[in-house]
Design an enzyme around this catalytic site. Structure first.
Site, PDB file in Angstrom:
ATOM      1  N   LYS A   1       1.267  -1.486   0.313  1.00 20.75           N
ATOM      2  CA  LYS A   1       0.191  -0.273   0.121  1.00 20.75           C
ATOM      3  C   LYS A   1       1.197   0.711  -0.011  1.00 20.75           C
ATOM      4  O   LYS A   1       1.801   1.588   1.160  1.00 20.75           O
ATOM      5  CB  LYS A   1      -0.856  -0.456   1.151  1.00 20.75           C
ATOM      6  CG  LYS A   1      -1.605   2.013   1.160  1.00 20.75           C
ATOM      7  CD  LYS A   1      -2.708   1.248   2.476  1.00 20.75           C
ATOM      8  CE  LYS A   1      -3.250   2.817   2.484  1.00 20.75           C
ATOM      9  NZ  LYS A   1      -3.245   2.619   3.576  1.00 20.75           N
ATOM     10  N   GLY A  27      -8.551   9.052   8.620  1.00 19.00           N
ATOM     11  CA  GLY A  27      -8.756   9.009  10.486  1.00 19.00           C
ATOM     12  C   GLY A  27      -9.555  10.172  11.055  1.00 19.00           C
ATOM     13  O   GLY A  27     -10.397  10.433  11.894  1.00 19.00           O
ATOM     14  N   ALA A  72      -9.850   5.351   3.342  1.00 18.72           N
ATOM     15  CA  ALA A  72      -9.519   6.624   4.919  1.00 18.72           C
ATOM     16  C   ALA A  72     -10.308   7.931   4.166  1.00 18.72           C
ATOM     17  O   ALA A  72     -11.201   7.586   3.613  1.00 18.72           O
ATOM     18  CB  ALA A  72      -7.751   7.514   3.843  1.00 18.72           C
ATOM     19  N   GLY A  73     -10.348   7.868   5.476  1.00 16.35           N
ATOM     20  CA  GLY A  73     -12.078   9.194   6.072  1.00 16.35           C
ATOM     21  C   GLY A  73     -13.261   8.161   6.263  1.00 16.35           C
ATOM     22  O   GLY A  73     -14.436   8.991   6.868  1.00 16.35           O
ATOM     23  N   ASN A 132      -9.579   1.666   9.129  1.00 14.40           N
ATOM     24  CA  ASN A 132      -9.345   1.690  10.828  1.00 14.40           C
ATOM     25  C   ASN A 132      -9.061   2.134  11.429  1.00 14.40           C
ATOM     26  O   ASN A 132      -9.738   1.759  12.800  1.00 14.40           O
ATOM     27  CB  ASN A 132      -7.601   1.461  10.351  1.00 14.40           C
ATOM     28  CG  ASN A 132      -6.710   1.058  11.420  1.00 14.40           C
ATOM     29  OD1 ASN A 132      -5.433   0.470  11.174  1.00 14.40           O
ATOM     30  ND2 ASN A 132      -7.102   1.138  12.468  1.00 14.40           N
TER      31      ASN A 132
END
Lengths: 256, 64
Positions: free
Chosen positions: A95, A156, A183-184, A205
């Site tokens: 990644k 995040g 992401a996000g 995550n």
């Protein structure tokens, strides 16, 4: 099933391994998520050997590992990290993150394309963390990437899909390229929406790890991704401005 | 000699990267870099260390 670089994955959810309250909760969250891929990183090792216990947990999960180059701000850093990751994790998957701004953690697209070209030339299977920019996407594909990982919003942030128009345009411009929203994501509804837009998978995550109940949230994300996928396959109706009665009008009794 | 290991200055006896890992009792899954360049596992023994070198030793860790 979804295929990335020739590997078929059953689950459309990829889950990060960072920020969980404990290793035990990480393990339980992964099981609840039914995720097919775990993202991992490389960090400085102390003499106490913290890396090995973590690696033991990840191996027990029985999922595919996707190492990242998180925190790299230059092409050289990212390339060196990718080389290290290939040796440690024994995978050509990477990644690729080349960060361009410390506040937004948005990718440096110019560095990303350069690094992607160098790594694909060396046989890496690059998952580039990119934006919804069509031109950058085209250049990444030209550099040999067979998968794209556009952000939903800054890492995040939990804001969801910040630029749905841009993501729709990207999906429609490259309909056959496997794409992961990375992401996000903050809520299951965000993950579901990403799948409804036709993206192939979601990587998240923080939304799980930092939730009050990470295991429950992992389960919610899993179901949301499945729901969104089914929805996209079910050809949903188009929204309309005016009402349209769902109950038959014909045959209604005259009672007024 | 004095080298920097993961950002910390340290006096060591080893004169190559493989011996350094033994001297410092590192084990398990690791990757190494010398002066910002990746050194693969099979090149650690022949990678000579010099005074002032910068060594990075990394291991699997949580990631998003």
């Amino acid at each position: 099933m979804v295929t990335f670089y020739g590997t078929e994955l059953e689950s459309r959810l990829m889950l990060g391994t960072s920020q969980y309250p404990s290793p035990a909760i990480l393990e339980r969250a992964f099981k609840a998520s039914n995720a097919s891929v775990a993202t991992v990183s490389l960090r400085r090792e102390g003499r106490e050997g913290a890396g090995q216990p973590f690696w033991d947990i990840i191996q027990q999960l029985g999922v595919r590992v996707l190492p990242n180059t998180a925190g790299c701000h230059s092409v050289k850093e990212a390339i060196t990290t990718a080389h290290m990751a290939r040796e440690v994790f024994d995978t050509t998957w990477i990644k690729l993150e080349v960060i361009g701004n410390t506040d937004t953690l948005q990718p440096d697209i110019f560095g990303l394309v350069e690094a992607a070209q160098l790594l694909t030339d060396e046989g890496f299977n690059v998952f580039p963390y990119c934006t919804e920019d069509l031109v950058a996407a085209d250049k990444l594909l030209g550099a040999g990437c067979e998968v794209l990982m556009p952000w939903g919003a800054p890492i995040g942030s939990g804001m969801g899909l910040n630029n749905e128009y841009g993501l729709r345009a990207l999906r429609s411009r490259f309909p056959d390229v496997p794409m992961v929203i990375d992401a996000g994501i903050g809520l299951p509804s965000h993950a579901s929406r990403a799948m409804e837009l036709g993206f192939d998978a979601v990587l998240l995550n923080t939304a799980v790890a930092k939730a009050g109940d990470p295991v429950k949230m992992a389960n919610a994300m899993s179901q949301a991704v499945t729901a969104g996928l089914l929805s996209s396959q079910a050809e949903p109706i188009e929204p309309r401005d005016m009402a349209s009665p769902s109950t038959p009008v014909i045959g209604q009794a005259f009672l007024s | 000699m004095k080298i920097t290991i993961n950002g910390n200055s340290q006096l060591i006896q080893a004169n190559n990267l493989a011996d350094l890992l033994v001297e410092l009792k590192y084990h398990g899954k690791l990757a190494t870099a010398l002066n910002e360049n990746f050194i693969p596992f099979n090149e650690r023994k022949k990678t000579t260390l010099r005074d002032g070198d910068r060594v990075e030793i990394v291991a699997p860790m949580e990631g998003g």
